[in-house]
Design a protein around this motif. Structure first.
Motif, PDB file in Angstrom:
ATOM      1  N   LYS A  19      48.244  37.657  45.708  1.00 17.48           N
ATOM      2  CA  LYS A  19      47.521  38.731  46.419  1.00 17.48           C
ATOM      3  C   LYS A  19      48.441  39.504  47.367  1.00 17.48           C
ATOM      4  CE  LYS A  19      43.504  38.764  44.615  1.00 17.48           C
ATOM      5  NZ  LYS A  19      42.928  39.974  44.047  1.00 17.48           N
ATOM      6  N   CYS A  20      49.379  38.810  48.009  1.00 18.34           N
ATOM      7  CA  CYS A  20      50.358  39.511  48.858  1.00 18.34           C
ATOM      8  C   CYS A  20      51.176  40.484  48.012  1.00 18.34           C
ATOM      9  CB  CYS A  20      51.286  38.510  49.545  1.00 18.34           C
ATOM     10  SG  CYS A  20      50.506  37.542  50.856  1.00 18.34           S
ATOM     11  N   CYS A  21      51.525  40.041  46.789  1.00 16.82           N
ATOM     12  CA  CYS A  21      52.315  40.904  45.904  1.00 16.82           C
ATOM     13  C   CYS A  21      51.509  42.107  45.414  1.00 16.82           C
ATOM     14  CB  CYS A  21      52.845  40.094  44.727  1.00 16.82           C
ATOM     15  SG  CYS A  21      54.130  38.922  45.203  1.00 16.82           S
ATOM     16  N   GLN A  22      50.195  41.925  45.229  1.00 15.75           N
ATOM     17  CA  GLN A  22      49.337  43.074  44.889  1.00 15.75           C
ATOM     18  C   GLN A  22      49.259  44.055  46.062  1.00 15.75           C
ATOM     19  OE1 GLN A  22      45.418  41.787  43.617  1.00 15.75           O
ATOM     20  NE2 GLN A  22      46.227  40.416  42.045  1.00 15.75           N
ATOM     21  N   ASN A  23      49.440  43.524  47.279  1.00 13.69           N
ATOM     22  CA  ASN A  23      49.270  44.301  48.511  1.00 13.69           C
ATOM     23  C   ASN A  23      50.645  44.561  49.130  1.00 13.69           C
ATOM     24  OD1 ASN A  23      48.210  45.454  50.804  1.00 13.69           O
ATOM     25  ND2 ASN A  23      47.176  43.620  51.547  1.00 13.69           N
ATOM     26  N   SER A  24      51.550  45.114  48.311  1.00 12.29           N
ATOM     27  CA  SER A  24      52.948  45.221  48.740  1.00 12.29           C
ATOM     28  C   SER A  24      53.177  46.252  49.845  1.00 12.29           C
ATOM     29  CB  SER A  24      53.843  45.532  47.535  1.00 12.29           C
ATOM     30  OG  SER A  24      53.391  46.700  46.883  1.00 12.29           O
ATOM     31  N   GLU A  25      52.208  47.155  50.061  1.00 11.68           N
ATOM     32  CA  GLU A  25      52.358  48.111  51.173  1.00 11.68           C
ATOM     33  C   GLU A  25      52.376  47.376  52.507  1.00 11.68           C
ATOM     34  OE1 GLU A  25      49.582  51.313  51.224  1.00 11.68           O
ATOM     35  OE2 GLU A  25      50.114  51.955  49.199  1.00 11.68           O
ATOM     36  N   GLU A  29      57.782  41.932  52.335  1.00 13.12           N
ATOM     37  CA  GLU A  29      58.651  40.792  52.040  1.00 13.12           C
ATOM     38  C   GLU A  29      57.912  39.501  52.359  1.00 13.12           C
ATOM     39  OE1 GLU A  29      63.120  39.305  53.262  1.00 13.12           O
ATOM     40  OE2 GLU A  29      62.544  41.373  53.732  1.00 13.12           O
ATOM     41  N   ILE A  30      58.009  38.528  51.443  1.00 12.11           N
ATOM     42  CA  ILE A  30      57.426  37.212  51.721  1.00 12.11           C
ATOM     43  C   ILE A  30      58.460  36.138  51.400  1.00 12.11           C
ATOM     44  CG2 ILE A  30      54.986  37.829  51.356  1.00 12.11           C
ATOM     45  CD1 ILE A  30      55.161  36.596  48.568  1.00 12.11           C
ATOM     46  N   CYS A  31      58.371  35.038  52.152  1.00 10.77           N
ATOM     47  CA  CYS A  31      59.170  33.849  51.855  1.00 10.77           C
ATOM     48  C   CYS A  31      58.187  32.711  51.568  1.00 10.77           C
ATOM     49  CB  CYS A  31      60.069  33.494  53.034  1.00 10.77           C
ATOM     50  SG  CYS A  31      60.981  31.950  52.782  1.00 10.77           S
ATOM     51  N   ILE A  32      58.326  32.071  50.405  1.00  5.21           N
ATOM     52  CA  ILE A  32      57.487  30.929  50.049  1.00  5.21           C
ATOM     53  C   ILE A  32      58.292  29.668  50.345  1.00  5.21           C
ATOM     54  CG2 ILE A  32      55.993  29.920  48.286  1.00  5.21           C
ATOM     55  CD1 ILE A  32      56.712  32.468  46.555  1.00  5.21           C
ATOM     56  N   ALA A  33      57.755  28.807  51.207  1.00  4.13           N
ATOM     57  CA  ALA A  33      58.501  27.607  51.604  1.00  4.13           C
ATOM     58  C   ALA A  33      57.648  26.364  51.408  1.00  4.13           C
ATOM     59  CB  ALA A  33      58.923  27.718  53.071  1.00  4.13           C
ATOM     60  N   SER A  34      58.290  25.324  50.891  1.00  2.45           N
ATOM     61  CA  SER A  34      57.575  24.078  50.629  1.00  2.45           C
ATOM     62  C   SER A  34      58.594  22.951  50.571  1.00  2.45           C
ATOM     63  CB  SER A  34      56.813  24.225  49.304  1.00  2.45           C
ATOM     64  OG  SER A  34      56.708  23.034  48.617  1.00  2.45           O
ATOM     65  N   ARG A  35      58.099  21.713  50.592  1.00  3.16           N
ATOM     66  CA  ARG A  35      58.987  20.559  50.480  1.00  3.16           C
ATOM     67  C   ARG A  35      59.663  20.540  49.103  1.00  3.16           C
ATOM     68  NH1 ARG A  35      56.518  15.125  52.961  1.00  3.16           N
ATOM     69  NH2 ARG A  35      55.910  16.719  54.434  1.00  3.16           N
ATOM     70  N   ALA A  45      59.682  33.343  40.174  1.00  6.21           N
ATOM     71  CA  ALA A  45      60.111  33.811  38.842  1.00  6.21           C
ATOM     72  C   ALA A  45      58.949  34.451  38.087  1.00  6.21           C
ATOM     73  CB  ALA A  45      60.680  32.634  38.049  1.00  6.21           C
ATOM     74  N   LYS A  46      57.762  33.887  38.275  1.00  7.56           N
ATOM     75  CA  LYS A  46      56.566  34.396  37.584  1.00  7.56           C
ATOM     76  C   LYS A  46      56.193  35.799  38.085  1.00  7.56           C
ATOM     77  CE  LYS A  46      51.886  32.559  37.035  1.00  7.56           C
ATOM     78  NZ  LYS A  46      51.083  31.394  37.406  1.00  7.56           N
ATOM     79  N   LEU A  47      56.436  36.044  39.381  1.00  4.82           N
ATOM     80  CA  LEU A  47      55.949  37.287  39.994  1.00  4.82           C
ATOM     81  C   LEU A  47      56.995  38.383  40.112  1.00  4.82           C
ATOM     82  CD1 LEU A  47      53.653  35.653  42.652  1.00  4.82           C
ATOM     83  CD2 LEU A  47      52.939  37.404  41.039  1.00  4.82           C
ATOM     84  N   GLU A  48      58.249  38.010  40.067  1.00  4.40           N
ATOM     85  CA  GLU A  48      59.297  39.020  40.261  1.00  4.40           C
ATOM     86  C   GLU A  48      59.239  40.089  39.184  1.00  4.40           C
ATOM     87  OE1 GLU A  48      63.143  37.902  42.900  1.00  4.40           O
ATOM     88  OE2 GLU A  48      62.974  36.924  40.970  1.00  4.40           O
ATOM     89  N   GLY A  49      59.356  41.315  39.609  1.00  5.02           N
ATOM     90  CA  GLY A  49      59.287  42.427  38.661  1.00  5.02           C
ATOM     91  C   GLY A  49      57.878  42.969  38.471  1.00  5.02           C
ATOM     92  N   SER A  51      55.884  43.433  41.180  1.00  2.49           N
ATOM     93  CA  SER A  51      55.456  43.939  42.490  1.00  2.49           C
ATOM     94  C   SER A  51      56.655  44.476  43.247  1.00  2.49           C
ATOM     95  CB  SER A  51      54.816  42.779  43.268  1.00  2.49           C
ATOM     96  OG  SER A  51      54.740  43.068  44.646  1.00  2.49           O
ATOM     97  N   LYS A  52      56.381  45.348  44.215  1.00  2.00           N
ATOM     98  CA  LYS A  52      57.455  45.842  45.083  1.00  2.00           C
ATOM     99  C   LYS A  52      57.791  44.839  46.182  1.00  2.00           C
ATOM    100  CE  LYS A  52      56.422  50.740  44.485  1.00  2.00           C
ATOM    101  NZ  LYS A  52      55.687  51.868  45.076  1.00  2.00           N
ATOM    102  N   THR A  53      56.929  43.832  46.373  1.00  4.56           N
ATOM    103  CA  THR A  53      57.171  42.832  47.418  1.00  4.56           C
ATOM    104  C   THR A  53      58.442  42.046  47.100  1.00  4.56           C
ATOM    105  OG1 THR A  53      54.801  42.588  47.794  1.00  4.56           O
ATOM    106  CG2 THR A  53      56.197  40.820  48.608  1.00  4.56           C
ATOM    107  N   LYS A  54      59.317  41.936  48.093  1.00  2.00           N
ATOM    108  CA  LYS A  54      60.540  41.139  47.915  1.00  2.00           C
ATOM    109  C   LYS A  54      60.191  39.677  48.201  1.00  2.00           C
ATOM    110  CE  LYS A  54      65.191  40.414  49.676  1.00  2.00           C
ATOM    111  NZ  LYS A  54      66.068  40.586  50.838  1.00  2.00           N
ATOM    112  N   ILE A  55      60.543  38.780  47.259  1.00  2.00           N
ATOM    113  CA  ILE A  55      60.185  37.359  47.404  1.00  2.00           C
ATOM    114  C   ILE A  55      61.453  36.527  47.564  1.00  2.00           C
ATOM    115  CG2 ILE A  55      58.987  35.387  46.369  1.00  2.00           C
ATOM    116  CD1 ILE A  55      57.513  37.422  44.541  1.00  2.00           C
TER     117      ILE A  55
END
Length: 400
Positions: A19-25, A29-35, A45-49, A51-55
């Motif tokens: 949803k963040c990627c759909q709402n790129s305005e 930029e988002i950072c996904i962090a996890s253990r 990898a699934k979302l790159e390309g 959306s305009k959101t930089k991941i």
């Protein structure tokens, strides 16, 4: 507009990231962090390309405040969206305080060693967040979350006072397994096997687990058995909704689920007390979680709909009034759009919206807030726009 750090990479986080990627305005930029950084990398990898959101991705142990602080200082987000486990709320809040960063979560803190979830631990942060000049938004999922926004909306537009609220959470989905949970099995089973309670006349009334049962005819789902549970939003709504006399929370369960759960309880598999097994300590419930299907894998096989909402009774212009606000969500439609079932979708979408409210400055103010304390209108508009349209019924069937 800005940057968001999303901590966690389970089913809800996956929806929120989509949803963040759909709402790129808003989410430039988002950072996904996890253990487990590999899960974050796979989602990127699934979302790159698309959306305009930089991941970007990062590894972080959300139990460790110093690791969280280092990550926040490195990425410098405008908001931290906590979609990790409820046990980690306080360490993430500590890191947000240390770095003066806004905070959003979807579920209130509960200590790992006692199945007790309440807001006192997070409310204790109010003064420190005020002094730091930052905002903490608690409970921006569906319930808690949208249910609180529905209450604020009803209070603002439909009632002079609300006396009774029944929150009804119906999952009419079928995943085909004899027993599986729709969200984190550990949290789900702790919640369901705890004593029930409801808020009445300013105090808690406690019930035995699953003691109070009702049947209700849910639109687009049909008749379902539902059971009274304790749920965290009752605590904040009891304080924040004027004129309230009673709030109850009901959730639907099928007979197969309850029969399996009872059997697992009877043999000790739902216990959170550690036991000795082959020379090491294990927690039975955590072992059970490891053998149950991962909720993130249920999407392709779940069919049916959810129906979650609030029935209100109160007064308007001196007259009695009833009003029902609810959302219906289709498991298969959610899977087609973002690759996950509706239980993750109904939590992940409001998580993105809550973060957006703070990112855009639509909601602001230093301190720790429950979601119903802000103006509901922009959030209600966003629900319609981002995939959770709400419906109204001005003559609903009531729950006795």
């Amino acid at each position: 507009m800005g940057k968001a750090l999303i901590i966690g990479c389970g089913g809800v986080a996956s929806v929120a990231v989509h949803k963040c990627c759909q709402n790129s305005e808003v989410f430039e930029e988002i950072c996904i962090a996890s253990r487990t950084k590999s899960k974050c990398d796979a989602l990127k990898a699934k979302l790159e390309g698309t959306s305009k959101t930089k991941i970007t991705t990062a590894r972080v142990d959300a139990d460790k405040v110093d690791e969280l602080i280092a990550l926040i200082n490195d990425f410098k987000p405008d908001v931290v969206l906590n979609l990790a486990l409820p046990y980690q709320d306080l360490t993430i809040m500590d890191a947000c305080l240390a770095t003066k960063t806004n905070y959003v979560d979807t579920a209130n803190y509960e200590p790992e060693d006692t199945a007790k979830f309440e807001y006192k631990w997070q409310w204790a942060y109010r003064r420190r967040f005020e002094e730091a000049g930052i905002t903490a938004l608690l409970g921006s999922g569906f319930d808690p979350g949208v249910t609180g926004v529905f209450c604020a909306y009803a209070m603002k537009h439909e009632f002079d006072e609300i006396n009774y609220i029944d929150i009804l959470d119906c999952n009419g989905g079928d995943h085909g397994y004899p027993f599986a949970t729709n969200f984190n099995p550990e949290i789900n089973i702790r919640e369901v096997s705890a004593k029930g309670s409801y808020w009445e006349d300013g105090k808690w009334v406690e019930t035995e687990p699953m003691e109070i049962k009702r049947r209700y005819n849910f639109k687009e789902v049909g008749w379902k058995d539902m059971y009274l549970l304790h749920h965290e939003e009752l605590e904040s709504l009891g304080l924040n909704i004027k004129g309230i006399k009673r709030i109850r929370f009901f959730m639907t369960f099928g007979q197969s689920y309850l029969t399996h759960l009872k059997c697992l309880e009877n043999v000790g598999m739902t216990s959170i007390e550690p036991i000795e097994f082959e020379g090491r300590q294990i927690v039975p419930l955590q072992f059970l979680k490891a053998v149950l299907p991962d909720p993130a894998t249920l999407g392709p096989r779940t069919v049916g709909k959810t129906n979650i909402g609030c029935i209100f009774r109160g007064k308007k212009d001196g007259k009695d009034k009833t009003y029902y606000l609810y959302n219906i969500c289709d498991h298969q439609e959610c899977y087609k759009e973002v690759g996950s079932q509706a239980v993750s979708y109904t939590t992940g979408v409001p998580a993105m919206i809550g973060a957006m409210m703070l990112m855009t400055g639509t909601w602001k103010g230093p301190g720790v807030f429950n979601i119903e304390e802000f103006d509901p209108d922009p959030f209600m508009d966003a629900l319609n726009k981002w995939g959770l349209p709400w419906q109204e019924d001005r003559n609903p069937e009531l729950v006795d």
